[in-house]
Scaffold this active site. Structure first.
Site, PDB file in Angstrom:
ATOM      1  N   SER A  51      -9.946  -0.531   6.927  1.00 35.67           N
ATOM      2  CA  SER A  51      -9.435  -0.222   5.824  1.00 35.67           C
ATOM      3  C   SER A  51      -8.930  -1.294   4.802  1.00 35.67           C
ATOM      4  CB  SER A  51      -8.414   0.897   5.756  1.00 35.67           C
ATOM      5  OG  SER A  51      -9.111   2.261   5.966  1.00 35.67           O
ATOM      6  N   SER A  94      -9.778   2.287   2.812  1.00 34.77           N
ATOM      7  CA  SER A  94      -9.012   2.937   2.010  1.00 34.77           C
ATOM      8  C   SER A  94      -8.004   1.902   1.318  1.00 34.77           C
ATOM      9  CB  SER A  94      -7.925   3.862   2.741  1.00 34.77           C
ATOM     10  OG  SER A  94      -7.110   3.185   3.669  1.00 34.77           O
ATOM     11  N   LYS A 140       0.886  -1.186   0.170  1.00 37.98           N
ATOM     12  CA  LYS A 140       0.130   0.020  -0.023  1.00 37.98           C
ATOM     13  C   LYS A 140       0.772   1.360   0.019  1.00 37.98           C
ATOM     14  CE  LYS A 140      -4.148   2.155   2.474  1.00 37.98           C
ATOM     15  NZ  LYS A 140      -4.678   1.941   3.501  1.00 37.98           N
TER      16      LYS A 140
END
Length: 486
Positions: A178, A154, A79
């Site tokens: 997330s 996210s 990420k």
């Protein structure tokens, strides 16, 4: 089955047996990215040349005959809020568009030490603030099961690339759901570890008391393998737990006989879609058939969790993001009159609307006259939420719940209504508030063919029971075998 479609444990065995090379595997994944990421939008940065060099090094290590880790030669994505030395780490924001870290995060270093191949950085909501991956400065990420729908957020890019076979596994971060929400929306496995089990060193902070890095994988076995690699004490993180760790692969046992599972009645009330509720009730029935004892119980304070979460997380975000001021690093406005104007212009240009909204909310609740009324009260609610979970775990080994109120929604469907977006976190934020571990495993599909995830919540540092519970469910259902048609 193509190489990029396989799991870590399948590929690791093939690599050790000499049936394939990491170079072949990595090239297979890179070709897959070239083929479909233009549609999926899962990556912000792909480092093909660096990945091939790492793959060659992994092949040499395997060929030498020395004992290698399970992740050796396996392509991974990270990420884009987790620092990677020499690879841009943007947090999907204009503010950090050109930031290249001079060091690796703890987890990035652990992957490299294991011989893993970091292939790229995944798309996300800006500074991890969002639940749909629509606040990214660069581009939209899309759900591989329906490209007109969001992948969740996210960590939406990480979920999308794993589901679309553009990475063998990925790392995400979870502040209020997330990892788990996009895992549910994209029919993969996502684990939010106990707070402190995985070091946050090198994770660009959103809300320091809530953030946690975790694995996003194709199945539960892979989840255990990745957790083995990234869990552990780190002296660079003052909140890192210094405890003896089990081998999480030993929890891969298909047996839940005698397990006590609690289901909060509040999580099956108003607001949940019929398809999601039906899938959760079917999961309850499946666990009962497999020998677990399931009971419904009351989990007090549920109604206050979202409010408490957004006050606490926004307060911490306003403090953490103060460092992005146009001076030391990050975006700097081209024209300004004085120092105050430089701060204001750089932050106005560098941050997107959702990030600004949360900074303003956080600054407000921390301001004189409102601190006691909001922030202090939210922290008191946090204690009550943690206490309610503690009482529940005196009776139950695991808590089973929905992950989200609905399946993935249309792109643009909720982005203009922040309150509706925030309410989507109702089943996930309590886990972060209480610092607990939780895993999401594929649990079905709605009438439109969109995935539904089952969430299992565990006692602190009892990831082994969660992995066993999720593995047993996975082995006795076929949901994880249904892949998107891209």
């Amino acid at each position: 089955m193509k190489l990029y479609e396989k799991t870590i444990h399948e590929l690791s065995s093939m690599l050790r047996a000499g049936e394939i090379t990491s170079v072949e595997l990595t090239q297979s994944v890179l070709d897959r990215i070239d083929e479909i990421d233009g549609k999926v939008g899962g990556y912000i940065t792909v480092v093909a040349e660096s990945a091939m060099e790492q793959a060659k090094a992994a092949d040499a290590k395997i060929a030498s005959g020395e004992e290698v880790a399970d992740l050796c030669g396996i392509p991974a994505s990270v990420k884009d809020n987790i620092c990677t030395k020499g690879i841009a780490t943007t947090c999907a924001s204009k503010m950090l568009e050109n930031f290249v870290p001079p060091y690796d995060a703890f987890v990035s270093d652990r992957i490299k030490q294991a011989g893993g191949v970091i292939i790229g950085k995944t798309n996300m909501d800006e500074f991890a603030m969002g639940a749909s991956n629509e606040t990214s400065y660069f581009k939209l990420a899309r759900n591989p099961y329906d490209l007109n729908k969001i992948p969740g957020g996210s960590s939406g890019g990480s979920a999308a690339v794993v589901a679309a076979d553009e990475a063998i596994f990925a790392l995400g971060s979870d502040t209020g759901g997330s990892i788990r929400q996009p895992a549910s929306f994209c029919s993969i496995v996502g684990l939010k570890p106990t707070y402190g089990l995985v070091s946050r060193y090198g994770l660009v902070a959103f809300a320091s008391s809530l953030d946690q890095i975790g694995p996003m994988t194709k199945d539960v076995t892979d989840c255990a393998i990745v957790l083995n690699a990234i869990a552990g004490h780190d002296s660079m993180d003052s909140t890192s737990a210094n405890i003896k760790l089990p081998d999480y692969k030993k929890a891969l046992v298909s047996d839940v006989k005698g397990l006590k599972i609690g289901v909060p009645t509040e999580y099956l009330g108003d607001g949940i879609s019929e398809d999601v509720k039906k899938a959760i009730l079917a999961a309850v029935k499946k666990y009962e058939e497999m020998g677990a004892t399931v009971e419904y119980f009351n989990l007090p304070m549920t109604d206050y969790a979202v409010s408490a979460y957004y006050i606490i997380s926004s307060a911490e975000a306003s403090s953490n993001l103060a460092r992005f001021d146009g001076i030391k690093y990050g975006h700097r406005a081209a024209s300004f009159e004085d120092l105050n104007d430089l701060y204001a212009a750089s932050r106005s240009e560098g941050f997107g609307s959702e990030v600004k909204r949360r900074i303003m909310l956080g600054t407000y609740v921390l301001s004189s006259g409102y601190y006691d009324a909001y922030y202090k009260k939210a922290q008191q609610v946090r204690t009550l939420i943690k206490n309610s979970f503690d009482r529940a775990f005196e009776k139950y080994d695991v808590i089973l719940s929905p992950t989200t109120t609905e399946t993935a929604f249309d792109i643009g469907g909720k982005i203009e209504d922040p309150v509706q977006m925030y309410l989507n976190d109702i089943y996930t934020v309590s886990v972060n508030i209480a610092g607990l571990p939780a895993i999401v495993v594929p649990g079905g599909f709605d009438k439109g063919g969109m995935p539904i995830g089952v969430q299992l919540i565990g006692k602190p540092f009892d990831e082994s029971t969660l992995i066993r519970s999720a593995y047993t469910f996975e082995q006795n259902t076929d949901f994880s075998k249904i892949r998107p048609n891209l």
